[in-house]
Design an enzyme around this catalytic site. Structure first.
Site, PDB file in Angstrom:
ATOM      1  N   PHE A  58     -50.214  81.906  20.200  1.00 50.66           N
ATOM      2  CA  PHE A  58     -50.362  81.697  18.759  1.00 50.66           C
ATOM      3  C   PHE A  58     -51.776  82.066  18.357  1.00 50.66           C
ATOM      4  O   PHE A  58     -52.737  81.530  18.900  1.00 50.66           O
ATOM      5  CB  PHE A  58     -50.063  80.245  18.353  1.00 50.66           C
ATOM      6  CG  PHE A  58     -50.159  80.067  16.856  1.00 50.66           C
ATOM      7  CD1 PHE A  58     -49.110  80.462  16.030  1.00 50.66           C
ATOM      8  CD2 PHE A  58     -51.320  79.577  16.266  1.00 50.66           C
ATOM      9  CE1 PHE A  58     -49.208  80.348  14.646  1.00 50.66           C
ATOM     10  CE2 PHE A  58     -51.420  79.460  14.882  1.00 50.66           C
ATOM     11  CZ  PHE A  58     -50.375  79.840  14.072  1.00 50.66           C
TER      12      PHE A  58
ATOM     13  N   ASP B 151     -59.211  83.280  22.691  1.00 48.43           N
ATOM     14  CA  ASP B 151     -58.983  82.489  21.488  1.00 48.43           C
ATOM     15  C   ASP B 151     -59.122  81.024  21.907  1.00 48.43           C
ATOM     16  O   ASP B 151     -58.210  80.447  22.495  1.00 48.43           O
ATOM     17  CB  ASP B 151     -57.584  82.789  20.934  1.00 48.43           C
ATOM     18  CG  ASP B 151     -57.213  81.912  19.746  1.00 48.43           C
ATOM     19  OD1 ASP B 151     -57.925  80.918  19.478  1.00 48.43           O
ATOM     20  OD2 ASP B 151     -56.194  82.204  19.094  1.00 48.43           O
TER      21      ASP B 151
ATOM     22  N   LYS C 213     -60.785  75.304  14.135  1.00 42.56           N
ATOM     23  CA  LYS C 213     -60.324  73.915  14.196  1.00 42.56           C
ATOM     24  C   LYS C 213     -61.456  72.866  14.197  1.00 42.56           C
ATOM     25  O   LYS C 213     -61.901  72.474  13.139  1.00 42.56           O
ATOM     26  CB  LYS C 213     -59.370  73.740  15.373  1.00 42.56           C
ATOM     27  CG  LYS C 213     -58.045  74.483  15.127  1.00 42.56           C
ATOM     28  CD  LYS C 213     -56.879  73.902  15.868  1.00 42.56           C
ATOM     29  CE  LYS C 213     -55.557  74.315  15.257  1.00 42.56           C
ATOM     30  NZ  LYS C 213     -55.055  75.635  15.665  1.00 42.56           N
TER      31      LYS C 213
END
Ligand SMILES: *Cc1c(COP(=O)(O)O)cnc(C)c1O
Length: 405
Positions: free
Chosen positions: A138, A223, A252
């Site tokens: 993702f 990532d 995040k």
């Protein structure tokens, strides 16, 4: 008291229906707890999806944001600010002296990383543009990052997708080797697949990926949007693997809940960029950077990180205890630090367990079909783990043994 149903109805009437939301309206929080508008208290083991790394209402963070807001919230990147210079210097220092760019989200950080890979690769050859990512990954919801995301369900309905992306199974080095050539610009991976169900890299896999990238002069992009910021007990997850990427992305938890994203590149990649090659109006504004500075100062600390490891180990052992108790219901416990997943057996309704947990006052989520995911704040305590495990134990019994709800 605020009317929960009225708020939900008003939002539903006005907001694009893209989220399958839980039917509660959250009002305020403190530490690892949040309260809804009816005054109900919840233990938060989702942390805003790995975002609220310092928990809720963390005084130094709240104060820094308030103080910065009273000075300057935003000025654009046409000028320097001290908050941005501080945040960039800290992040660079934590990333082997790399060069930092700030955006506003994870997708934007990955979009920048993909652009960096292409920009660098095109200094070698105009044909060097292939980006290889993993199935089950993702990477975000913009067109390039949803294309990078190796899951068809995120692609559907948005075609035509940008070209130049190929996929390989995660942890399959032979499949990657077969895909790579001199036209590979980059391999982009999550060191641990988060949304994909807390999937760990197999031993030595990331090192072998690094070697293949070196062989083909391709960049390795990690990532770390979910796994970075201390979540695994080291600042970056890659540190425990002994592998250094050329590009790393964060978002995040980076500013503890204020929107921010970042990509960091090595000097070799940085020199491919010149004024005008990339940009952002909001990215790295003083408000977001003031928040990031508090988070970076707090997390990039050995004692803090050791505690994340300690609570994470305790948490994982407790989940393993449940697995031993309910082998017919629980298939596997995975993860490290405070990114943990509990895969239920195929016939179990994991989403129903997450819903029942919420009814019982504990917030977790269910991802990749049947994996319960635990990504709480990094200040989650062992007492809070005990509280969660007691509720989870009851909910597994409720849902699994009584045939769901
Ligand atoms: C959440 C996430 C993203 C996307 O971040 P957004 O801020 O939602 O755009 C990208 N990659 C990973 C690994 C993530 O966990």
């Amino acid at each position: 008291m605020k009317n929960e149903n009225e708020i939900i109805a008003r939002d539903t009437a006005s907001y694009l229906p893209v989220f399958a939301r839980y039917p509660i309206v959250l009002d305020h929080g403190d530490g690892s707890y949040v309260w809804d508008v009816n005054g109900r208290k919840y233990l938060d083991a989702l942390g805003g999806i790995a975002v609220n790394v310092l928990g809720h209402n963390y005084a130094p963070l709240v104060n820094a944001i308030a103080a910065q807001a009273a000075r300057l919230i935003h000025v654009s990147n046409l000028y320097y600010t001290e908050a941005q210079a501080d945040a960039a210097a800290k992040l660079s220092q934590l990333t082997a002296g790399g060069k930092v760019f700030f955006g506003n989200s994870g997708a934007e950080a990955n979009e920048g990383a993909i652009k960096a890979a292409r920009k660098y690769a095109h200094t070698i050859s105009p044909d060097k543009s292939q980006i290889i990512t993993a199935l089950g990954s993702f990477h975000g919801r913009t067109l390039a990052t949803l294309t990078a995301t190796g899951q068809e369900k995120f692609h559907k309905g948005f075609e035509p997708l940008p070209g130049g992306f190929d996929y390989v199974p995660f942890n399959d080095i032979a499949a990657l080797e077969a895909q790579m050539s001199e036209n590979t610009a980059a391999v982009m991976l999550e060191p641990i697949q988060g949304e994909g169900g807390v999937r760990m890299p197999s031993d030595g896999y990331l090192k072998e990926v690094r070697e293949l990238c070196d062989k083909h002069d391709a960049l390795l992009i990690f990532d770390e949007i979910q796994t970075g910021m201390g979540r695994t007990g080291t600042f970056y997850a890659y540190e425990a693997q002994g592998v250094m990427p050329d590009v790393v992305t964060l978002a995040k938890g980076l500013a503890g809940g204020v929107p921010i994203g970042a990509f960091v590149v090595t000097e070799k990649v940085a020199v491919a960029f010149h004024a005008g090659d990339h940009g952002s109006t909001f990215g790295g504004n003083p408000l977001a950077c003031a928040a990031a500075n508090v988070v970076l100062d707090t997390i990039a600390d050995e004692t803090f990180l050791r505690e994340v490891q300690s609570v994470g180990t305790y948490f994982k052992e407790a989940l393993r205890g449940l697995q031993e108790k309910y082998p017919a219901h629980i298939r596997e416990v995975r993860g490290t630090g405070l990114i943990l997943g509990m895969e239920m057996q195929r016939n179990e309704d994991a989403a129903a367990i997450a819903r029942r947990m919420l009814e019982q006052g504990v917030i977790i989520n269910c991802t990749a079909g049947n994996v319960l995911r635990f990504i709480p704040s990094l200040i989650f305590s062992k007492t809070e783990v005990d509280e969660l495990i007691a509720v989870l134990d009851r909910c597994i019994l409720d849902i699994c043994d009584r045939g769901g709800l």
